[in-house]
Design a protein around this motif. Structure first.
Motif, PDB file in Angstrom:
ATOM      1  N   TYR A  84       0.665  -1.306   0.111  1.00 24.21           N
ATOM      2  CA  TYR A  84      -0.097  -0.123  -0.042  1.00 24.21           C
ATOM      3  C   TYR A  84       0.744   1.333   0.010  1.00 24.21           C
ATOM      4  O   TYR A  84       0.408   2.390   0.600  1.00 24.21           O
ATOM      5  N   GLN A  85       1.997   1.161  -0.506  1.00 24.04           N
ATOM      6  CA  GLN A  85       2.867   2.247  -0.563  1.00 24.04           C
ATOM      7  C   GLN A  85       3.674   2.334  -1.878  1.00 24.04           C
ATOM      8  O   GLN A  85       3.871   1.009  -2.418  1.00 24.04           O
ATOM      9  N   GLY A  86       4.087   3.199  -2.508  1.00 24.40           N
ATOM     10  CA  GLY A  86       5.147   3.437  -3.569  1.00 24.40           C
ATOM     11  C   GLY A  86       4.488   2.741  -4.918  1.00 24.40           C
ATOM     12  O   GLY A  86       3.200   2.739  -5.168  1.00 24.40           O
ATOM     13  N   VAL A  87       5.464   2.240  -5.412  1.00 25.13           N
ATOM     14  CA  VAL A  87       5.108   1.856  -7.010  1.00 25.13           C
ATOM     15  C   VAL A  87       3.996   0.741  -7.042  1.00 25.13           C
ATOM     16  O   VAL A  87       3.172   0.782  -7.982  1.00 25.13           O
ATOM     17  N   HIS A  88       3.812  -0.050  -5.882  1.00 23.34           N
ATOM     18  CA  HIS A  88       2.815  -1.226  -6.044  1.00 23.34           C
ATOM     19  C   HIS A  88       1.486  -0.540  -5.765  1.00 23.34           C
ATOM     20  O   HIS A  88       0.358  -0.993  -6.337  1.00 23.34           O
ATOM     21  N   SER A  89       1.219   0.545  -4.734  1.00 22.60           N
ATOM     22  CA  SER A  89       0.099   1.321  -4.450  1.00 22.60           C
ATOM     23  C   SER A  89      -0.405   1.998  -5.651  1.00 22.60           C
ATOM     24  O   SER A  89      -1.609   1.873  -5.853  1.00 22.60           O
ATOM     25  N   GLU A  90       0.623   2.549  -6.405  1.00 16.02           N
ATOM     26  CA  GLU A  90      -0.136   3.140  -7.594  1.00 16.02           C
ATOM     27  C   GLU A  90      -0.690   1.930  -8.607  1.00 16.02           C
ATOM     28  O   GLU A  90      -1.648   2.353  -9.065  1.00 16.02           O
ATOM     29  N   ALA A  91       0.166   1.109  -8.803  1.00 16.60           N
ATOM     30  CA  ALA A  91      -0.564  -0.057  -9.544  1.00 16.60           C
ATOM     31  C   ALA A  91      -1.827  -0.606  -9.101  1.00 16.60           C
ATOM     32  O   ALA A  91      -2.572  -0.768  -9.828  1.00 16.60           O
ATOM     33  N   LEU A  92      -2.197  -0.700  -7.904  1.00 17.35           N
ATOM     34  CA  LEU A  92      -3.328  -1.028  -7.066  1.00 17.35           C
ATOM     35  C   LEU A  92      -4.508  -0.285  -7.558  1.00 17.35           C
ATOM     36  O   LEU A  92      -5.620  -0.399  -7.839  1.00 17.35           O
ATOM     37  N   ARG A  93      -3.901   1.308  -7.583  1.00 18.40           N
ATOM     38  CA  ARG A  93      -5.255   2.197  -7.812  1.00 18.40           C
ATOM     39  C   ARG A  93      -5.639   2.079  -9.305  1.00 18.40           C
ATOM     40  O   ARG A  93      -6.776   2.402  -9.448  1.00 18.40           O
ATOM     41  N   ASN A 111       4.826   1.476   9.444  1.00 18.80           N
ATOM     42  CA  ASN A 111       5.858   2.502   9.400  1.00 18.80           C
ATOM     43  C   ASN A 111       7.515   1.915   9.556  1.00 18.80           C
ATOM     44  O   ASN A 111       8.333   2.613   8.774  1.00 18.80           O
ATOM     45  N   GLU A 112       7.761   1.221  10.422  1.00 19.95           N
ATOM     46  CA  GLU A 112       9.097   0.950  10.734  1.00 19.95           C
ATOM     47  C   GLU A 112       9.339  -0.119   9.605  1.00 19.95           C
ATOM     48  O   GLU A 112      10.747   0.138   8.958  1.00 19.95           O
ATOM     49  N   HIS A 113       8.849  -0.885   8.928  1.00 21.05           N
ATOM     50  CA  HIS A 113       9.082  -1.792   7.764  1.00 21.05           C
ATOM     51  C   HIS A 113       9.398  -0.957   6.671  1.00 21.05           C
ATOM     52  O   HIS A 113      10.126  -0.775   5.837  1.00 21.05           O
ATOM     53  N   HIS A 114       8.372   0.145   6.425  1.00 27.96           N
ATOM     54  CA  HIS A 114       8.538   1.231   5.084  1.00 27.96           C
ATOM     55  C   HIS A 114       9.824   1.928   5.319  1.00 27.96           C
ATOM     56  O   HIS A 114      10.725   2.052   4.405  1.00 27.96           O
TER      57      HIS A 114
END
Length: 178
Positions: free
Chosen positions: A93-102, A170-173
């Motif tokens: 749910y962050q970055g390039v994957h999140s953009e693809a999901l949208r 957030n820690e993983h991110h």
């Protein structure tokens, strides 16, 4: 012997056209970056790479869920292993994957199936494609259970319902290689 647990994660969709079709090229163009980002994500363990020699020994022969039978040329799916729910959540749910999901509806058909399935495994176990298809079908037919669940309706490794921990996400991110 006590094993710690890891999370298996299966994603699945049916593309609006076969691999190579211009209708799905936007999706295909993102795949290498998505895989690179996943592999650099904090908490990522490994993913199936069907073209890699010896991968079938660990992950089994690639199969598709019943929803894609006869449409294998349009199936888009991944099978991966992660440390925990939060590591997958951070990646997805962050970055390039999140953009693809949208933008997923541009490239994938809507269906009466889940696009993501998670389940816990012992650290010495590698999930197979057959297992992923069985868990996916279980989720679609019986709903969210500790046997097969989603990131938003998750279970911990003890089989108890849980919510992803925002601080751990957030820690993983923060720890992920970009």
């Amino acid at each position: 012997m006590v094993f710690s647990m890891r999370l298996s994660f299966f994603t699945f969709g049916i593309l609006r056209g076969p691999w190579g079709d211009p209708k799905v090229q936007g999706f295909l163009d993102r795949v290498p970056d998505i895989f690179d980002t996943a592999e650099g994500a904090d908490g990522f363990v490994d993913r199936s790479r069907p073209a890699r020699e010896g991968d079938a020994d660990r992950w089994g022969e690639q199969e598709v869920p019943k929803f894609a039978e006869g449409r294998e040329d349009c199936a888009a799916q991944t099978l991966s292993v992660w440390e925990d729910v939060e590591s997958v959540f951070s990646f997805a749910y962050q970055g390039v994957h999140s953009e693809a999901l949208r933008r997923a509806r541009q490239w994938t058909e809507e269906g009466d199936y889940s696009s993501r399935t998670a389940w816990w495994i012992d650290e010495d176990h590698w999930p197979t494609w057959s297992e992923a298809c069985e868990r996916h079908l279980h989720l679609c037919e019986k709903g969210v259970t500790s046997h097969a669940f989603t990131l938003r309706e998750a279970f911990d490794s003890e089989g108890e319902r849980t919510k992803p921990d925002a601080a751990k996400i957030n820690e993983h991110h923060s720890n992920s290689r970009r």
